[in-house]
Design a protein around this motif. Structure first.
Motif, PDB file in Angstrom:
ATOM      1  N   CYS A  96       0.847  -1.182   0.000  1.00  9.58           N
ATOM      2  CA  CYS A  96       0.000   0.000   0.000  1.00  9.58           C
ATOM      3  C   CYS A  96       0.889   1.242   0.000  1.00  9.58           C
ATOM      4  O   CYS A  96       2.046   1.208   0.448  1.00  9.58           O
ATOM      5  CB  CYS A  96      -0.989   0.017   1.151  1.00  9.58           C
ATOM      6  SG  CYS A  96      -0.295   0.279   2.773  1.00  9.58           S
ATOM      7  N   ARG A  97       0.332   2.301  -0.545  1.00  9.32           N
ATOM      8  CA  ARG A  97       1.054   3.554  -0.670  1.00  9.32           C
ATOM      9  C   ARG A  97       0.119   4.686  -0.297  1.00  9.32           C
ATOM     10  O   ARG A  97      -1.039   4.716  -0.717  1.00  9.32           O
ATOM     11  CB  ARG A  97       1.547   3.759  -2.103  1.00  9.32           C
ATOM     12  CG  ARG A  97       2.313   5.057  -2.324  1.00  9.32           C
ATOM     13  CD  ARG A  97       2.538   5.300  -3.804  1.00  9.32           C
ATOM     14  NE  ARG A  97       3.358   6.484  -4.042  1.00  9.32           N
ATOM     15  CZ  ARG A  97       3.471   7.078  -5.231  1.00  9.32           C
ATOM     16  NH1 ARG A  97       2.829   6.601  -6.279  1.00  9.32           N
ATOM     17  NH2 ARG A  97       4.236   8.134  -5.369  1.00  9.32           N
ATOM     18  N   ALA A  98       0.628   5.638   0.481  1.00 12.91           N
ATOM     19  CA  ALA A  98      -0.094   6.857   0.812  1.00 12.91           C
ATOM     20  C   ALA A  98       0.592   7.997   0.076  1.00 12.91           C
ATOM     21  O   ALA A  98       1.812   8.125   0.125  1.00 12.91           O
ATOM     22  CB  ALA A  98      -0.059   7.098   2.318  1.00 12.91           C
ATOM     23  N   ARG A  99      -0.193   8.805  -0.609  1.00 14.56           N
ATOM     24  CA  ARG A  99       0.394   9.880  -1.416  1.00 14.56           C
ATOM     25  C   ARG A  99      -0.330  11.193  -1.170  1.00 14.56           C
ATOM     26  O   ARG A  99      -1.568  11.254  -1.239  1.00 14.56           O
ATOM     27  CB  ARG A  99       0.326   9.516  -2.897  1.00 14.56           C
ATOM     28  CG  ARG A  99       0.985  10.530  -3.825  1.00 14.56           C
ATOM     29  CD  ARG A  99       1.033   9.991  -5.247  1.00 14.56           C
ATOM     30  NE  ARG A  99      -0.289   9.663  -5.737  1.00 14.56           N
ATOM     31  CZ  ARG A  99      -1.104  10.518  -6.336  1.00 14.56           C
ATOM     32  NH1 ARG A  99      -0.739  11.781  -6.491  1.00 14.56           N
ATOM     33  NH2 ARG A  99      -2.290  10.136  -6.769  1.00 14.56           N
ATOM     34  N   LEU A 100       0.465  12.230  -0.888  1.00 17.34           N
ATOM     35  CA  LEU A 100      -0.067  13.580  -0.737  1.00 17.34           C
ATOM     36  C   LEU A 100       0.364  14.365  -1.955  1.00 17.34           C
ATOM     37  O   LEU A 100       1.456  14.938  -1.987  1.00 17.34           O
ATOM     38  CB  LEU A 100       0.463  14.221   0.546  1.00 17.34           C
ATOM     39  CG  LEU A 100      -0.001  15.657   0.827  1.00 17.34           C
ATOM     40  CD1 LEU A 100      -1.510  15.689   1.019  1.00 17.34           C
ATOM     41  CD2 LEU A 100       0.698  16.205   2.062  1.00 17.34           C
ATOM     42  N   ALA A 101      -0.474  14.352  -2.979  1.00 24.02           N
ATOM     43  CA  ALA A 101      -0.167  14.991  -4.265  1.00 24.02           C
ATOM     44  C   ALA A 101       1.240  14.586  -4.688  1.00 24.02           C
ATOM     45  O   ALA A 101       1.610  13.429  -4.620  1.00 24.02           O
ATOM     46  CB  ALA A 101      -0.355  16.491  -4.172  1.00 24.02           C
ATOM     47  N   SER A 102       2.050  15.539  -5.105  1.00 21.52           N
ATOM     48  CA  SER A 102       3.424  15.235  -5.498  1.00 21.52           C
ATOM     49  C   SER A 102       4.411  15.595  -4.389  1.00 21.52           C
ATOM     50  O   SER A 102       5.626  15.606  -4.601  1.00 21.52           O
ATOM     51  CB  SER A 102       3.776  16.015  -6.769  1.00 21.52           C
ATOM     52  OG  SER A 102       3.655  17.401  -6.533  1.00 21.52           O
ATOM     53  N   ILE A 103       3.850  15.864  -3.221  1.00 20.18           N
ATOM     54  CA  ILE A 103       4.678  16.365  -2.117  1.00 20.18           C
ATOM     55  C   ILE A 103       5.428  15.242  -1.420  1.00 20.18           C
ATOM     56  O   ILE A 103       6.641  15.321  -1.209  1.00 20.18           O
ATOM     57  CB  ILE A 103       3.798  17.134  -1.113  1.00 20.18           C
ATOM     58  CG1 ILE A 103       3.140  18.331  -1.811  1.00 20.18           C
ATOM     59  CG2 ILE A 103       4.614  17.568   0.093  1.00 20.18           C
ATOM     60  CD1 ILE A 103       2.110  19.043  -0.959  1.00 20.18           C
ATOM     61  N   ARG A 104       4.718  14.222  -1.043  1.00 16.69           N
ATOM     62  CA  ARG A 104       5.360  13.107  -0.357  1.00 16.69           C
ATOM     63  C   ARG A 104       4.511  11.862  -0.485  1.00 16.69           C
ATOM     64  O   ARG A 104       3.312  11.937  -0.764  1.00 16.69           O
ATOM     65  CB  ARG A 104       5.608  13.430   1.111  1.00 16.69           C
ATOM     66  CG  ARG A 104       4.396  13.512   1.980  1.00 16.69           C
ATOM     67  CD  ARG A 104       4.788  13.784   3.429  1.00 16.69           C
ATOM     68  NE  ARG A 104       5.464  15.057   3.584  1.00 16.69           N
ATOM     69  CZ  ARG A 104       4.825  16.197   3.841  1.00 16.69           C
ATOM     70  NH1 ARG A 104       3.519  16.208   3.970  1.00 16.69           N
ATOM     71  NH2 ARG A 104       5.504  17.316   3.970  1.00 16.69           N
ATOM     72  N   SER A 105       5.157  10.731  -0.280  1.00 17.89           N
ATOM     73  CA  SER A 105       4.431   9.469  -0.248  1.00 17.89           C
ATOM     74  C   SER A 105       5.129   8.511   0.692  1.00 17.89           C
ATOM     75  O   SER A 105       6.325   8.656   0.983  1.00 17.89           O
ATOM     76  CB  SER A 105       4.315   8.855  -1.640  1.00 17.89           C
ATOM     77  OG  SER A 105       5.570   8.408  -2.107  1.00 17.89           O
ATOM     78  N   TYR A 106       4.367   7.554   1.166  1.00 19.14           N
ATOM     79  CA  TYR A 106       4.860   6.528   2.074  1.00 19.14           C
ATOM     80  C   TYR A 106       4.460   5.163   1.544  1.00 19.14           C
ATOM     81  O   TYR A 106       3.399   5.018   0.935  1.00 19.14           O
ATOM     82  CB  TYR A 106       4.288   6.733   3.478  1.00 19.14           C
ATOM     83  CG  TYR A 106       4.481   8.095   4.067  1.00 19.14           C
ATOM     84  CD1 TYR A 106       3.386   8.923   4.329  1.00 19.14           C
ATOM     85  CD2 TYR A 106       5.753   8.576   4.381  1.00 19.14           C
ATOM     86  CE1 TYR A 106       3.552  10.176   4.879  1.00 19.14           C
ATOM     87  CE2 TYR A 106       5.931   9.837   4.925  1.00 19.14           C
ATOM     88  CZ  TYR A 106       4.829  10.634   5.175  1.00 19.14           C
ATOM     89  OH  TYR A 106       5.003  11.887   5.719  1.00 19.14           O
ATOM     90  N   TRP A 107       5.306   4.182   1.837  1.00 19.42           N
ATOM     91  CA  TRP A 107       5.048   2.815   1.394  1.00 19.42           C
ATOM     92  C   TRP A 107       5.015   1.868   2.595  1.00 19.42           C
ATOM     93  O   TRP A 107       5.753   2.054   3.565  1.00 19.42           O
ATOM     94  CB  TRP A 107       6.153   2.337   0.454  1.00 19.42           C
ATOM     95  CG  TRP A 107       6.153   2.979  -0.884  1.00 19.42           C
ATOM     96  CD1 TRP A 107       6.780   4.132  -1.248  1.00 19.42           C
ATOM     97  CD2 TRP A 107       5.498   2.497  -2.072  1.00 19.42           C
ATOM     98  NE1 TRP A 107       6.554   4.389  -2.575  1.00 19.42           N
ATOM     99  CE2 TRP A 107       5.778   3.404  -3.110  1.00 19.42           C
ATOM    100  CE3 TRP A 107       4.705   1.384  -2.342  1.00 19.42           C
ATOM    101  CZ2 TRP A 107       5.287   3.236  -4.417  1.00 19.42           C
ATOM    102  CZ3 TRP A 107       4.226   1.210  -3.633  1.00 19.42           C
ATOM    103  CH2 TRP A 107       4.514   2.132  -4.654  1.00 19.42           C
ATOM    104  N   GLY A 108       4.191   0.847   2.474  1.00 18.21           N
ATOM    105  CA  GLY A 108       4.220  -0.249   3.437  1.00 18.21           C
ATOM    106  C   GLY A 108       5.274  -1.264   3.043  1.00 18.21           C
ATOM    107  O   GLY A 108       5.943  -1.136   2.019  1.00 18.21           O
ATOM    108  N   GLN A 109       5.392  -2.293   3.876  1.00 21.16           N
ATOM    109  CA  GLN A 109       6.451  -3.288   3.674  1.00 21.16           C
ATOM    110  C   GLN A 109       6.022  -4.412   2.756  1.00 21.16           C
ATOM    111  O   GLN A 109       6.855  -5.198   2.295  1.00 21.16           O
ATOM    112  CB  GLN A 109       6.891  -3.850   5.025  1.00 21.16           C
ATOM    113  CG  GLN A 109       6.014  -4.981   5.584  1.00 21.16           C
ATOM    114  CD  GLN A 109       4.639  -4.523   6.056  1.00 21.16           C
ATOM    115  OE1 GLN A 109       4.382  -3.329   6.206  1.00 21.16           O
ATOM    116  NE2 GLN A 109       3.759  -5.482   6.298  1.00 21.16           N
ATOM    117  N   GLY A 110       4.711  -4.520   2.499  1.00 15.05           N
ATOM    118  CA  GLY A 110       4.219  -5.525   1.578  1.00 15.05           C
ATOM    119  C   GLY A 110       3.688  -6.771   2.266  1.00 15.05           C
ATOM    120  O   GLY A 110       4.101  -7.104   3.378  1.00 15.05           O
TER     121      GLY A 110
END
Length: 117
Positions: A96-110
């Motif tokens: 899973c990925r969380a994205r705040l526009a083009s500012i930042r994003s975070y990823w899970g470990q899968g």
């Protein structure tokens, strides 16, 4: 501390179902678009599904349309991926990925999903 923790993966027979969960913490979940990606062995990571902050726009990769459903629960800071009618080609590690526009994003470990008889 930002965390995205996926769960719900496993081994399932073709035609079966799984529901993946991604629990978010450490950031304002409601302001981030959420997505599920997958990566099969030897292949590039691909986008599977995306849901916007208010859930008013949802998009799916063509091969999963009609079989997968993405949803989010603001109260639980969690995004889900309901996967039905699973096929062997759905076998992959799902992120899973969380994205705040083009500012930042975070990823899970899968989490590993294996579809096999």
């Amino acid at each position: 501390q930002v965390q995205l923790v996926e769960s719900g993966g496993g081994l399932v027979q073709p035609g079966g179902s799984l529901r993946l969960s991604c629990a978010a913490s450490g950031f304002t979940f409601s302001t981030y678009a959420m997505s599920w990606y997958r990566q099969a062995p030897g292949k590039e990571r691909e986008l599977v599904a995306t849901i916007t902050t208010f859930g008013d726009s949802i998009n799916y990769e063509d091969s999963v349309k009609g079989r997968f459903t993405i949803s989010r629960d603001k109260a639980k800071n969690t995004v889900y991926l309901q996967m039905n009618s699973l096929k062997s080609e759905d076998t992959a590690v799902y992120f899973c990925r969380a994205r705040l526009a083009s500012i930042r994003s975070y990823w899970g470990q899968g989490t590993q999903v294996t579809v096999s008889s």
